[in-house]
Design a protein around this motif. Sequence first.
Motif, PDB file in Angstrom:
ATOM      1  N   SER A 136       0.824  -1.213   0.000  1.00 45.10           N
ATOM      2  CA  SER A 136       0.000   0.000   0.000  1.00 45.10           C
ATOM      3  C   SER A 136       0.857   1.262   0.000  1.00 45.10           C
ATOM      4  N   GLY A 137       0.180   2.396   0.045  1.00 40.58           N
ATOM      5  CA  GLY A 137       0.847   3.694   0.067  1.00 40.58           C
ATOM      6  C   GLY A 137       1.711   3.938   1.292  1.00 40.58           C
ATOM      7  N   VAL A 138       1.591   3.079   2.292  1.00 39.26           N
ATOM      8  CA  VAL A 138       2.470   3.177   3.476  1.00 39.26           C
ATOM      9  C   VAL A 138       3.935   3.182   3.033  1.00 39.26           C
ATOM     10  N   LEU A 139       4.192   2.511   1.920  1.00 39.18           N
ATOM     11  CA  LEU A 139       5.563   2.428   1.400  1.00 39.18           C
ATOM     12  C   LEU A 139       6.155   3.801   1.099  1.00 39.18           C
ATOM     13  N   THR A 140       5.305   4.786   0.834  1.00 37.65           N
ATOM     14  CA  THR A 140       5.803   6.128   0.496  1.00 37.65           C
ATOM     15  C   THR A 140       6.082   6.971   1.744  1.00 37.65           C
ATOM     16  N   PHE A 141       5.710   6.458   2.925  1.00 40.93           N
ATOM     17  CA  PHE A 141       5.901   7.236   4.155  1.00 40.93           C
ATOM     18  C   PHE A 141       7.371   7.196   4.580  1.00 40.93           C
ATOM     19  N   LYS A 142       7.798   8.269   5.218  1.00 37.86           N
ATOM     20  CA  LYS A 142       9.207   8.341   5.662  1.00 37.86           C
ATOM     21  C   LYS A 142       9.532   7.242   6.676  1.00 37.86           C
ATOM     22  N   ASN A 143       8.570   6.927   7.552  1.00 35.44           N
ATOM     23  CA  ASN A 143       8.849   5.981   8.635  1.00 35.44           C
ATOM     24  C   ASN A 143       8.509   4.526   8.261  1.00 35.44           C
ATOM     25  N   SER A 144       8.670   4.179   7.003  1.00 29.24           N
ATOM     26  CA  SER A 144       8.260   2.833   6.584  1.00 29.24           C
ATOM     27  C   SER A 144       9.451   1.921   6.295  1.00 29.24           C
ATOM     28  N   LYS A 162       9.851  -1.103   3.541  1.00 32.45           N
ATOM     29  CA  LYS A 162      10.829  -0.929   2.453  1.00 32.45           C
ATOM     30  C   LYS A 162      11.745  -2.145   2.385  1.00 32.45           C
ATOM     31  N   GLU A 163      12.114  -2.664   3.545  1.00 32.80           N
ATOM     32  CA  GLU A 163      12.974  -3.850   3.560  1.00 32.80           C
ATOM     33  C   GLU A 163      12.233  -5.056   2.964  1.00 32.80           C
ATOM     34  N   VAL A 164      10.950  -5.181   3.305  1.00 30.57           N
ATOM     35  CA  VAL A 164      10.135  -6.278   2.757  1.00 30.57           C
ATOM     36  C   VAL A 164      10.126  -6.211   1.229  1.00 30.57           C
ATOM     37  N   VAL A 165       9.884  -5.010   0.699  1.00 26.24           N
ATOM     38  CA  VAL A 165       9.809  -4.842  -0.763  1.00 26.24           C
ATOM     39  C   VAL A 165      11.164  -5.114  -1.405  1.00 26.24           C
ATOM     40  N   LYS A 166      12.208  -4.681  -0.734  1.00 19.12           N
ATOM     41  CA  LYS A 166      13.554  -4.892  -1.261  1.00 19.12           C
ATOM     42  C   LYS A 166      13.899  -6.373  -1.335  1.00 19.12           C
ATOM     43  N   GLU A 167      13.518  -7.114  -0.303  1.00 21.77           N
ATOM     44  CA  GLU A 167      13.917  -8.519  -0.192  1.00 21.77           C
ATOM     45  C   GLU A 167      13.034  -9.463  -1.013  1.00 21.77           C
ATOM     46  N   LEU A 168      11.740  -9.144  -1.107  1.00 21.75           N
ATOM     47  CA  LEU A 168      10.858 -10.039  -1.861  1.00 21.75           C
ATOM     48  C   LEU A 168      11.067  -9.828  -3.367  1.00 21.75           C
ATOM     49  N   ASN A 169      10.599 -10.784  -4.151  1.00 24.22           N
ATOM     50  CA  ASN A 169      10.652 -10.632  -5.608  1.00 24.22           C
ATOM     51  C   ASN A 169       9.455  -9.808  -6.079  1.00 24.22           C
ATOM     52  N   LEU A 170       9.631  -9.136  -7.216  1.00 19.00           N
ATOM     53  CA  LEU A 170       8.492  -8.411  -7.800  1.00 19.00           C
ATOM     54  C   LEU A 170       7.313  -9.350  -8.040  1.00 19.00           C
ATOM     55  N   ALA A 206       3.468   2.179  -7.057  1.00 14.79           N
ATOM     56  CA  ALA A 206       4.318   1.577  -8.093  1.00 14.79           C
ATOM     57  C   ALA A 206       5.633   2.344  -8.231  1.00 14.79           C
ATOM     58  N   GLU A 207       5.557   3.668  -8.161  1.00 21.60           N
ATOM     59  CA  GLU A 207       6.781   4.484  -8.257  1.00 21.60           C
ATOM     60  C   GLU A 207       7.731   4.190  -7.101  1.00 21.60           C
ATOM     61  N   ILE A 227      12.777   1.540  -4.984  1.00 18.97           N
ATOM     62  CA  ILE A 227      13.423   0.624  -4.041  1.00 18.97           C
ATOM     63  C   ILE A 227      14.084  -0.543  -4.766  1.00 18.97           C
ATOM     64  N   LYS A 228      13.428  -1.062  -5.773  1.00 19.25           N
ATOM     65  CA  LYS A 228      13.955  -2.242  -6.473  1.00 19.25           C
ATOM     66  C   LYS A 228      14.872  -1.872  -7.640  1.00 19.25           C
ATOM     67  N   GLU A 229      14.998  -0.551  -7.862  1.00 21.38           N
ATOM     68  CA  GLU A 229      15.863  -0.052  -8.934  1.00 21.38           C
ATOM     69  C   GLU A 229      15.524  -0.689 -10.277  1.00 21.38           C
ATOM     70  N   VAL A 230      14.233  -0.646 -10.582  1.00 25.02           N
ATOM     71  CA  VAL A 230      13.765  -1.106 -11.897  1.00 25.02           C
ATOM     72  C   VAL A 230      12.875  -0.018 -12.502  1.00 25.02           C
ATOM     73  N   GLU A 231      12.585  -0.150 -13.776  1.00 25.62           N
ATOM     74  CA  GLU A 231      11.718   0.807 -14.456  1.00 25.62           C
ATOM     75  C   GLU A 231      10.297   0.739 -13.887  1.00 25.62           C
ATOM     76  N   TYR A 232       9.661   1.901 -13.818  1.00 24.37           N
ATOM     77  CA  TYR A 232       8.262   1.990 -13.391  1.00 24.37           C
ATOM     78  C   TYR A 232       7.387   1.054 -14.235  1.00 24.37           C
ATOM     79  N   GLU A 233       7.618   1.062 -15.551  1.00 22.48           N
ATOM     80  CA  GLU A 233       6.818   0.216 -16.451  1.00 22.48           C
ATOM     81  C   GLU A 233       6.949  -1.269 -16.115  1.00 22.48           C
ATOM     82  N   LYS A 234       8.144  -1.639 -15.694  1.00 18.43           N
ATOM     83  CA  LYS A 234       8.398  -3.033 -15.329  1.00 18.43           C
ATOM     84  C   LYS A 234       7.557  -3.419 -14.099  1.00 18.43           C
TER      85      LYS A 234
END
Length: 251
Positions: A170-178, A182-190, A221-222, A227-234
Motif C-alpha cells: 500500500s501507500g504506506v511504502l511512500t511514508f518516511k517511517n516505513s 521498504k525492507e520487505v519490498v527490497k527482499e521479496l521478488n516483484l 508503483a513508483e 526501491i527495487k531499482e527497476v523501471e516503473y513500467e516493469k
Amino acid sequence: MIIDTHCHLDIKDYDNLEEVIKNMEGNYMIASGYNLESNKHVIELVNKYDNIFGTIGLHPSDVTEDYESDLLFIESNINNPKIVGVGEIGLDYYWEKDNKELQKEVFIKQIELARKYNKTIVIHSREAILDTYNILDEYLGNNKAVLHCYSSNIEMAKRFKKFNIKFGISGVLTFKNSSKLKEVVKELNLSDLLLETDSPYLTPEPYRGKKNEPSYTKYVAEAIAKIKEVEYEKVLEITTQNAISQFDLNI
Ligand code: NI
C-alpha cells in the motif's frame, strides 16, 4: 495498465464516486467488501462497471455472534463472475481484542467457503500475524491468498511464502517511517507483490493527509520501482500479471 487490487468504494466516503472511478479509466480495481451493506454495494459496482472486480467477505471488526446470515449472503453471490475472492477477512487484535475466538471461527469458516468455490482469499491481519499464520497453515491448503496491506517484517513474509500467497503493498511504502516495509519490498521478488491503495485510507505521498483513491496506485508503483531499482513500467507489467493470475481476472 495498473490494477488497484484492494480499495473500498463506499458512497459515504466520496463526494463524487463516479469521478473517482472515471479516474481509473483504462485500468482496473478490485473493490473489497467488509460487511453485508458493503458487500451488497460491491455487487452493484461490479455489475455496473467493466473495470471493477470485487471481493466479498466479513471483516474481523464487523464480526458479530450472528454472522451466519452474512456468510449466507457471501455464498449466494460468490459465483458472480466478477466476484474474484472472499475478503476482506482475517484477524484484528488492534481494534477488537475481546472476541478473538469468534474472529478465528469466522475467519476459518470463510477460508473453507473460499476453498469450496476455489476463490482467492484476501486477508486483513492487524497485530495478529502469528495467529493468522497458524490458521493458514492448518486451513488454507493450496488455495490462493493475498495478505492485503502487508505490514509485518521480512522474516514473517518469508515464512508466508510457503503458501500460495501474494503481498499487497500500500501507500504506506511512500511514508518516511516505513523502513520495515521498504525492507520487505527490497527482499521479496516483484513476482510476490501486488499494488493496492486501501482507499479511502492510507493515502500515499505526495497526498498524505488527503482522501485516498485508486488512481493513486501509481505512487505505490513508483515507490516500488525506486526501491527495487527497476523501471516503473516493469513494476506495472509484473504486478499486473501477478494480480491477473492471483485473482484469475478475466481481462
Ligand atoms: Ni481494506
